[in-house]
Enzyme design. Sequence first.
Site, PDB file in Angstrom:
ATOM      1  CG  HIS A   1      11.864  60.817 -48.091  1.00  0.00           C
ATOM      2  ND1 HIS A   1      10.803  61.205 -47.305  1.00  0.00           N
ATOM      3  CD2 HIS A   1      11.594  59.533 -48.452  1.00  0.00           C
ATOM      4  CE1 HIS A   1       9.948  60.204 -47.183  1.00  0.00           C
ATOM      5  NE2 HIS A   1      10.401  59.172 -47.870  1.00  0.00           N
TER       6      HIS A   1
ATOM      7  CB  SER B   1       7.137  58.230 -48.418  1.00  0.00           C
ATOM      8  OG  SER B   1       7.697  57.591 -47.307  1.00  0.00           O
TER       9      SER B   1
ATOM     10  CG  ASP C   1      10.334  64.458 -46.291  1.00  0.00           C
ATOM     11  OD1 ASP C   1      10.834  64.546 -47.433  1.00  0.00           O
ATOM     12  OD2 ASP C   1      10.105  63.372 -45.737  1.00  0.00           O
TER      13      ASP C   1
END
Length: 609
Positions: free
Chosen positions: A262, A373, A302
């Site tokens: 992402h 992230s 992801d």
Amino acid sequence: MGNTRRLPAPVRVCMTCATALLAILAASATAVSCASAVERLRPPRSTLELRLDDIEASIESEPELAIHRLGAFAALYPAGRSEDGAKLASLGELALHSLEAAAGKAIDEKAWPLAASRIRSLHALGKGEGMPSEAELLLFEARDRLSAGEDLEAFVAASASDALSPLVASDALSFFARAAALGQRGNAAFFLAAAERAGASADADSRAWALGQDSAADMIRGVATVWVDRGIRIEKGLGLPDRVIGSAFFVDKRGLLVTNYHVIASEVDPEYEGYSRLYVRLGDDASARIPAKVVGWDRALDLAVLKVELVGEYVFSLLGGANPLVGDRVFAIGSPAGLEKTVTAGIVSAAGRRFLQLGDALQIDAAVNHGNSGGPVVDEKGRTVGVVFAGIEQFEGINFAVPARRLAAALPAMTRGGKAERPWLGLTVDEGRNGVQIIYVAPGTPAADQLFTEGLFLKSVGGVLLDAKSLIPEAQDILFPRRPGELVAVELSDGKRLVLAVAARPPLPLVTAAKVDSRERMAAPLFGLILSPASGSGLAPSFSVKKVLRGSVADEAGLSENDPVEIRGFSMDEENGIALLDLFVKKRRMGYLETMMRLPALLDSPDTL
């Protein structure tokens, strides 16, 4: 009485006829409604074109797909003509010979992943005797990769081989020596343990080093900040910089880093049409932005692999990190809000959380914010245990990481380049008392081709038995390494053993299904609401609740078995990943209280195979 006006006899007769007509219409409406309800719950007809001549033409180029279609033909026409049966048997033999030849060719060409896939397909058919085992093929690949200097792929393949069949001492020591030369302590420790299990060991100094521990200061040098410059966005009439900030960490000396999908989605998403430039920053100097490119990505997990033209000062080891236990202390390293070299501490709060399309995730309470992230999560011994991918903003200390074992399993497909294709049978399943149960078969999928029946239980997948205690992630793990087009054998609770070629998994499988299936059938996989036809008094189809899946959206909304239901609307918001179902319900537990309700559900279901 004298003032009562009597209708003429002909009119009275007409009223009688009208009453009878209304009764007939009401009965017809009920019949139409019931028939319509049955029809709307029936799976769409297969669109697979099955002509034996076409199947025969595909045998040489796509033997697995030809075998799948032969099985679908037999399922669709079980009482076909005798000449069809003879031709099916003949084509099956031809396809089998073609598959055996294709497997042999892949071995000769040292295309080890393809060879492994085709041999697994042969095993699904009960064939493949005399072919190399999967452990042997992985070891062949590991040796070749090591010779080519592709250390990451070599180590991952060797560890996968060791999981199937223990490495011999010479191979274990060879991989140990390479990991030690690279300074990858965790990988070296893994192969040292493999060598010692085989009765060998390294010299005392090398052994002591491998069993040592890297410091946080060392590991910080292997973490980078990811910058994705997406130009300018207009907000309330103002032009504002549009940037995505994340973290990444080196996993190979060739400049390969791991991050989240992402974070870099705008670089590879075909639906994104704006400006996008990807950079990596290694230090605090804001001007030192290094151009990077995306090598491969796995949207279902992801994850993504990046490449920069430099060598990281520290390379993280991905092997040897045991699955952390709840309560174990962990550390997250990354760039929250762009602040590089930030380390936060916490514990593993829970394991087995279902926040990914495939498999489970770790829940940690180490502080995680925007910018973390894609950063690594390590344990107290410095072993990589996960990759940060999400947190719940409204609450502190509820954050999630992809387990390191899933990262290691995903890396081979990502480092080959491009989108990592994952297998798709076309099933939505539930964990019932008797095991993993099929609750929905998506149209146009391999399972639909083979006429899988909803309500049955999976007894084995890919030769691995499933029992009453089996969980969905176990079945997903079995399928995970399979390549699209590969044959997989599935045994069902009705005694059937079906062999089908898996398809490539769509980004959002249930969105694809909802575009061709009825909203009544989509109530099961999305909302946990299994319906059955019910007689109604109107022209709209009526249903009753057959089953409510435990823990589902329907369960949380208080629906229960035998509640009368009418579906008034269904919509999908693909951009935000949400589906909405509008219901008119008579809740049995509340004295058949009539209620209008709207149920929301995520389109990204983790309960699919």
